[in-house]
Design an enzyme around this catalytic site. Structure first.
Site, PDB file in Angstrom:
ATOM      1  N   ARG A  96      -4.862  19.345 -11.229  1.00  0.00           N
ATOM      2  CA  ARG A  96      -5.875  18.354 -10.814  1.00  0.00           C
ATOM      3  C   ARG A  96      -6.261  17.415 -11.956  1.00  0.00           C
ATOM      4  O   ARG A  96      -6.708  16.294 -11.726  1.00  0.00           O
ATOM      5  CB  ARG A  96      -7.132  19.030 -10.235  1.00  0.00           C
ATOM      6  CG  ARG A  96      -8.176  17.993  -9.797  1.00  0.00           C
ATOM      7  CD  ARG A  96      -9.377  18.580  -9.096  1.00  0.00           C
ATOM      8  NE  ARG A  96      -9.950  19.705  -9.780  1.00  0.00           N
ATOM      9  CZ  ARG A  96     -10.750  19.623 -10.849  1.00  0.00           C
ATOM     10  NH1 ARG A  96     -11.044  18.456 -11.380  1.00  0.00           N
ATOM     11  NH2 ARG A  96     -11.235  20.724 -11.396  1.00  0.00           N
ATOM     12  N   TYR A 109      -7.419  -6.331   1.221  1.00  0.00           N
ATOM     13  CA  TYR A 109      -7.207  -5.265   2.209  1.00  0.00           C
ATOM     14  C   TYR A 109      -8.577  -4.805   2.758  1.00  0.00           C
ATOM     15  O   TYR A 109      -9.546  -4.706   1.996  1.00  0.00           O
ATOM     16  CB  TYR A 109      -6.450  -4.113   1.517  1.00  0.00           C
ATOM     17  CG  TYR A 109      -6.460  -2.845   2.306  1.00  0.00           C
ATOM     18  CD1 TYR A 109      -5.837  -2.792   3.548  1.00  0.00           C
ATOM     19  CD2 TYR A 109      -7.098  -1.716   1.834  1.00  0.00           C
ATOM     20  CE1 TYR A 109      -5.866  -1.630   4.291  1.00  0.00           C
ATOM     21  CE2 TYR A 109      -7.122  -0.543   2.566  1.00  0.00           C
ATOM     22  CZ  TYR A 109      -6.514  -0.506   3.800  1.00  0.00           C
ATOM     23  OH  TYR A 109      -6.546   0.633   4.540  1.00  0.00           O
ATOM     24  N   ASP A 130      -4.891  -6.445  -7.910  1.00  0.00           N
ATOM     25  CA  ASP A 130      -4.152  -5.582  -6.989  1.00  0.00           C
ATOM     26  C   ASP A 130      -2.771  -6.225  -6.811  1.00  0.00           C
ATOM     27  O   ASP A 130      -2.642  -7.271  -6.173  1.00  0.00           O
ATOM     28  CB  ASP A 130      -4.899  -5.492  -5.651  1.00  0.00           C
ATOM     29  CG  ASP A 130      -4.204  -4.588  -4.643  1.00  0.00           C
ATOM     30  OD1 ASP A 130      -2.976  -4.382  -4.773  1.00  0.00           O
ATOM     31  OD2 ASP A 130      -4.870  -4.101  -3.710  1.00  0.00           O
ATOM     32  N   LYS A 162       3.049   1.533  -0.672  1.00  0.00           N
ATOM     33  CA  LYS A 162       3.781   0.368  -0.173  1.00  0.00           C
ATOM     34  C   LYS A 162       5.138   0.240  -0.906  1.00  0.00           C
ATOM     35  O   LYS A 162       5.965   1.112  -0.779  1.00  0.00           O
ATOM     36  CB  LYS A 162       2.911  -0.869  -0.321  1.00  0.00           C
ATOM     37  CG  LYS A 162       1.487  -0.688   0.250  1.00  0.00           C
ATOM     38  CD  LYS A 162       1.534  -0.454   1.733  1.00  0.00           C
ATOM     39  CE  LYS A 162       0.217  -0.234   2.445  1.00  0.00           C
ATOM     40  NZ  LYS A 162      -0.945   0.239   1.784  1.00  0.00           N
TER      41      LYS A 162
HETATM   42  N1  PLP Z   1      -4.293  -2.655  -1.576  1.00  0.00           N
HETATM   43  C1  PLP Z   1      -3.565  -3.266  -0.617  1.00  0.00           C
HETATM   44  C2  PLP Z   1      -3.084  -4.662  -0.853  1.00  0.00           C
HETATM   45  C3  PLP Z   1      -3.269  -2.611   0.580  1.00  0.00           C
HETATM   46  O1  PLP Z   1      -2.544  -3.231   1.517  1.00  0.00           O
HETATM   47  C4  PLP Z   1      -3.746  -1.279   0.774  1.00  0.00           C
HETATM   48  C5  PLP Z   1      -3.464  -0.538   2.016  1.00  0.00           C
HETATM   49  O2  PLP Z   1      -2.983  -1.076   2.989  1.00  0.00           O
HETATM   50  C6  PLP Z   1      -4.510  -0.678  -0.238  1.00  0.00           C
HETATM   51  C7  PLP Z   1      -4.751  -1.387  -1.406  1.00  0.00           C
HETATM   52  C8  PLP Z   1      -5.010   0.724  -0.093  1.00  0.00           C
HETATM   53  O3  PLP Z   1      -3.938   1.592  -0.298  1.00  0.00           O
HETATM   54  P1  PLP Z   1      -3.793   3.093   0.317  1.00  0.00           P
HETATM   55  O4  PLP Z   1      -3.604   2.963   1.793  1.00  0.00           O
HETATM   56  O5  PLP Z   1      -2.604   3.632  -0.408  1.00  0.00           O
HETATM   57  O6  PLP Z   1      -5.058   3.816  -0.041  1.00  0.00           O
END
Ligand code: PLP
Length: 390
Positions: free
Chosen positions: A57, A109, A181, A206
Site C-alpha cells: 500500500r 472530465y 491532465d 486510457k
Molecule cells: N482525466 C480525463 C481526461 C478523463 O477522461 C478521465 C476519465 O474519463 C479522468 C481524468 C479520470 O480517470 P479515471 O477514470 O481513471 O479515474
C-alpha cells in the site's frame, strides 16, 4: 548506456538491475508485505535511508517500482507515482498541493469538474472554475492565491487547446503550480513538463493502459513536489495493485506504436468527415482550419487519436448515427485499441443545460470519437454507413 528513443528506454532502462531468471518483464510481486533479515534492515527502509520493498500500500513493491520508472521516463520527469485511478491521482494532488485553492481552466472530465467545483469546497478548499473563453480573467483569479492551476489540453470533447508555456509563465509569477491532465494527448504527443508545467496527471485507464482492461492513474513531477503527495496517496489508500501495475507496465511498451497509428488513423477519419455532406463541423487539432491548430502545431508533436464531429442534423438524428455504428462501440472512456463513440449530451455532459453545453462549444449533435487500431478505411466506411441512415 544513454538511449535516444523513448520505446528503447521503456524496454531497457531498468536501473541496471536484471531479473535473476532473465525475465524481460518485471514479474508480478503479488504480495502485501516483504520480510527482512533484521530489525536494523527494516528500520533503514522505514526511515528512507535505504531504498527497498516494504509494504504494497505504500507503493514499496518491485512491480510498482518498475512501473513508476517507466512513467517518469514517459513525461521526462524526475519521479512518478502510480495510483489506482486517474481520479485518485487528482484527489491526492489537490489535497497535498492545492489546499490554498484550485483553479480549473476550461472544460474537463466530469468527475474532475465535480471534485474541484463541488467536493473540494466541502473540505474548505476554494475552487475557481474558468471556461476557456474566460482565460483573460486567469490573472485576476491567480491574485486570489490558489495553489494549483489545473487544465486539460486538448479538452474533452471540444478539443480546445491551451498554451501550456504561456499559462505556466503567468501562474509562476504568482507562485502557483501548474498541473496538466495529459490524458487526451498522451505523453507521445505532448510533454507538458518540458513546456514549464510542474506536474502532469494521467488517467492511465486510457492511452497508457490502452486495452480497456485496467483502471489506473499516474502523477509525474519533481521529486520535491511528489514527496509531498506521497503521504496522501499512502494514507488515502490509493495504491495501484501489483497485478494492475504489471499490466500497465506491459502496455507502456507498445504505447508509442499504438499512439502513432492512432494519430494517423484519426487524421484520416477527420479528413474524411471534413468532406462529408452530413457533417457540419469536425473538431480535430490536426485540421488546418481548426481554431487551435497553430498552437497545437507548436506544442504537440502529434495531434492525437481523439476527435469530435458535429452531425448536420438534430440531436435525435445524431443518436441514430451513433446507434447505427457497428465498429465504433457506444461506450464512455477512450484511448483503447477498440474505437469508441459517445454523444456527450447523453453521457458526459448530460447534467448540463443545452445553453451551458453550447457555452462550452458542445452541440447536442456532437459525437466524440476515440480512434482505435482498426483499419482507418473500415472506420470511415462504418461512419459513412451510419450517416446514410439519416
Ligand atoms: N482525466 C480525463 C481526461 C478523463 O477522461 C478521465 C476519465 O474519463 C479522468 C481524468 C479520470 O480517470 P479515471 O477514470 O481513471 O479515474
Amino acid at each position: 548506456m544513454d538511449y535516444v528513443g523513448l520505446t528503447t528506454k521503456l524496454l531497457h532502462s531498468k536501473n541496471g538491475s536484471k531479473d535473476q531468471h532473465g525475465a524481460p518483464h518485471t514479474p508480478i510481486y503479488n504480495t502485501t508485505t516483504f520480510a527482512f533479515n533484521s530489525t536494523a534492515d527494516i528500520l533503514a527502509v522505514v526511515e528512507g535511508k535505504k531504498a527497498g520493498a516494504l509494504y504494497t500500500r505504500y507503493g514499496l513493491n518491485p512491480s510498482i517500482f518498475a512501473l513508476e520508472q517507466q512513467l517518469a521516463l514517459l513525461e521526462g520527469a524526475e519521479a512518478a507515482w502510480a495510483f489506482c485511478s486517474g481520479m485518485a491521482s487528482e484527489a491526492a494532488l489537490f489535497m497535498a498541493l492545492g489546499r490554498k485553492g484550485v483553479i480549473c481552466l476550461g472544460d474537463a472530465y466530469g468527475g474532475t469538474l465535480e471534485l474541484i467545483a463541488d467536493q473540494l469546497p466541502q473540505l474548505g478548499i476554494p475552487s475557481y472554475m474558468l471556461l476557456g473563453s474566460q482565460i483573460d480573467t486567469l490573472e485576476e483569479t491567480l491574485k486570489k492565491g490558489a495553489g494549483i492551476v489545473f487544465f486539460e489540453t486538448p479538452t474533452n470533447p471540444a478539443l480546445e487547446i491551451f498554451d501550456i508555456a504561456a499559462i505556466c509563465k503567468l501562474a509562476h509569477q504568482y507562485g502557483t503550480l501548474v498541473a496538466v491532465d495529459n490524458t487526451f494527448a498522451s505523453p507521445i504527443n505532448q510533454q507538458p513538463l518540458s513546456l514549464g508545467a510542474d506536474l502532469v496527471i494521467h488517467s492511465a485507464t486510457k492511452y497508457l493502459g490502452g486495452h480497456s482492461d485496467i483502471t489506473a492513474g499516474a502523477l509525474m513531477g519533481s521529486k520535491e513536489l511528489l514527496a509531498q503527495v506521497w503521504p496522501w496517496r499512502k494514507n488515502l489508500g490509493q495504491m495501484i495493485a501489483p497485478e494492475v501495475a504489471s499490466l500497465l507496465s506491459r502496455s507502456l511498451r507498445t504505447l508509442q506504436v499504438r499512439v502513432k497509428q492512432q494519430n494517423e488513423s484519426a487524421a484520416a477519419v477527420a479528413n474524411a468527415m471534413h468532406k462529408h455532406s452530413k457533417i457540419a463541423k469536425v473538431l480535430y487539432p490536426g485540421l488546418p482550419d481548426f481554431p487551435g491548430h497553430e498552437l497545437a502545431k507548436k506544442q504537440m508533436s502529434g495531434f492525437g487519436g481523439m476527435l469530435s464531429i458535429e452531425v448536420a442534423g438534430s440531436a435525435e438524428q445524431t443518436s441514430k448515427v451513433a446507434d447505427n455504428l457497428k465498429l465504433f462501440a457506444l461506450a464512455p472512456s477512450l484511448g483503447g485499441v477498440e474505437s469508441l463513440v459517445t454523444q456527450p449530451s447523453t453521457t458526459t455532459h448530460h447534467g448540463l443545460t443545452p445553453e451551458e453545453r453550447k457555452r462550452r462549444g458542445i452541440s447536442d449533435s456532437t459525437l466524440r470519437l476515440s480512434v482505435g487500431l482498426e483499419d482507418a478505411r473500415d472506420l470511415i466506411a462504418d461512419l459513412e454507413q451510419a450517416l446514410s441512415s439519416i
